[in-house]
Design an enzyme around this catalytic site. Structure first.
Site, short mmCIF file in Angstrom:
data_model
loop_
_atom_site.label_atom_id
_atom_site.label_comp_id
_atom_site.label_asym_id
_atom_site.label_seq_id
_atom_site.Cartn_x
_atom_site.Cartn_y
_atom_site.Cartn_z
CE1 TYR A 255 -4.08 -2.04 0.40
CE2 TYR A 255 -2.53 -3.48 1.54
CZ TYR A 255 -3.75 -3.28 0.92
OH TYR A 255 -4.65 -4.31 0.82
NE ARG B 139 3.36 2.86 5.13
CZ ARG B 139 2.66 2.39 4.09
NH1 ARG B 139 1.52 1.75 4.30
NH2 ARG B 139 3.11 2.52 2.86
CG ASP C 18 -4.27 -7.88 8.27
OD1 ASP C 18 -4.19 -6.70 7.88
OD2 ASP C 18 -4.70 -8.81 7.54
CG ASP D 278 -5.15 1.82 6.16
OD1 ASP D 278 -6.04 2.32 5.43
OD2 ASP D 278 -4.02 1.52 5.74
CB CYS E 121 -8.99 3.16 0.60
SG CYS E 121 -9.37 1.46 0.95
#
Ligand code: SAH
Length: 393
Positions: free
Chosen positions: A199, A206, A247, A297, A337
């Site tokens: 990404y 970041r 994740d 995110d 996004c």
């Protein structure tokens, strides 16, 4: 040259240099997949040269608004050269960089990302598919010594009526390479990684997060949807004592754990949770956990306009849960996004989440993709990534 004639009044968006024409705007004419056509208004005026996509609702994508332009190999080489020059002029590191950002670089459907010596091409439109070999040759000319890998496996290929296509186009070998970002070493696998492997669009966010952690001396960081740990490493670099990464992709977390070691950080400062973010946030809330900063995110919750409402609920949910885990003064760096969720709508969703959580917060900064993802004035759809840096009051 085949001619496509538009319905009366349907030339308006092309006259404003928007690069798309929808199927419903076309009065007559057709062509093969990706073929170059001449687009005319209802009264026969030249409007543009475009690529024809017979299977897509976006039936035409414009190559050029100049009548004298020829759409040939030299045209693509020139557009690619300009895209590279644009980034060089901005002083970007071209070895970990989006080199071509589709419509915003005048090449609708064409994404080119570079990771070390591997250049990755994503052909997302019938037009780019048709010119793929020409584009591959031009990229090899412009970037000598690189290898070229194709990752044309995104869902949008289906909407274009194109099968997925992945693999080496030029060169070969190992698909895992190392890039440098904000002084950190990261590995990218262009064959198995998400999108084209990484990404890149969050590079600046970041860097900002590392600064925030450093200047505010933040100690406990929760990175939700961590992928290979980009924001986690930023937090470690900023001096965070304890960084938790969540994740649902085990291979992504495995790479994240490797990144910790590779960059010389103590593994004792990190925790990796292979689980669903929503469920984990609920569990953390129930145990009374608190963090000084949280990153949210998520993947694109709305892939189509029809999914925006459901996506809004999903964004609200995770933001509400995250706000529960922040003490007063805590930081939330939250992103969307989804192209269909505007910056304005995203802010409303997050405001709703704060109300529900009984927590007020200030917007300290708004963020977007970095300079290698340029925004065309005429193509607002290019602004898909929006971030809000919030401080809980
Ligand atoms: N912040 C990352 C990019 C995040 S991409 C970076 O800086 O690189 C979104 C990530 O969310 C992907 O890694 C995907 O595996 C993960 N994901 C998707 N749905 C999830 C879910 N329900 N729970 C946890 N992770 C999820």
């Amino acid at each position: 040259m085949k001619v496509i004639r538009l319905h009366p009044g349907k030339d308006r968006s092309l006259l404003r240099r928007h690069p798309w024409v929808f199927a419903s705007s076309i009065a007559k004419g057709g062509a093969d997949s990706g073929e170059t056509v001449r687009v005319e208004s209802a009264d026969g005026q030249f409007l543009a040269w475009a690529a024809f996509s017979p299977a897509s609702q976006i039936r035409l994508r414009v190559w050029s608004f100049e009548q004298t332009e020829r759409i040939d190999a030299a045209f693509f080489a020139a557009r690619l050269r300009v895209a590279l020059e644009r980034r060089r002029a901005l002083g970007l590191d071209l070895t970990a960089c989006r080199l071509v950002h589709g419509e915003s670089d005048g090449l609708p459907g064409c994404i080119v990302d570079r990771y070390a010596d591997i250049v990755v091409l994503q052909a997302g439109s019938a037009g780019i598919e048709r010119w793929k070999a020409v584009i591959a040759d031009a990229l090899q000319d412009l970037l000598p010594g690189t290898r070229l890998y194709e990752r044309s496996d995104a869902a949008l290929r289906e909407r274009e009526g194109l099968p997925a296509a992945t693999g080496w186009l030029r060169g070969g070998g190992d698909t895992l390479v190392e890039i440098a970002e904000n002084g950190l070493r990261l590995q990218v696998d262009v064959a198995t990684g998400h999108k084209t492997g990484f990404y890149l669009d969050q590079r600046d966010a970041r860097a900002r997060f590392a600064d925030l952690v450093r200047t505010q001396r933040l100690q406990r960081v929760l990175n939700c949807f961590s992928y290979t740990g980009g924001f986690s490493l930023a937090a470690l670099a900023g001096g965070a004592e304890q960084v938790t990464s969540i994740d649902s992709s085990a291979p992504a977390l495995a790479l994240a754990a490797q990144h910790v070691a590779r960059n010389g950080f103590d593994a004792a400062r990190t925790t990796f949770v292979d689980a669903d973010v929503n469920a984990t946030l609920r569990r953390l809330r129930d145990t009374g956990a608190q963090f000084d900063a949280i990153v949210l995110d998520p993947p694109k919750f709305a892939a189509t306009p029809q999914q925006v409402e459901r996506a809004a609920r999903a964004y609200k949910d995770i933001n509400r849960l995250a706000l529960h885990l922040l003490p007063p003064g805590g930081w939330l760096f939250t992103f969307s996004c989804s192209g269909g969720v505007s910056a304005e709508l995203f802010q409303k969703i997050v405001a709703g989440a704060a109300l529900d959580a009984g927590a007020d917060a200030q917007i300290v900064a708004r963020t977007g993709a970095g300079l290698d993802h340029p925004l065309s004035l005429h193509f607002p759809e290019g602004e898909y990534l929006k971030g809000l840096l919030l401080r809980r009051s």
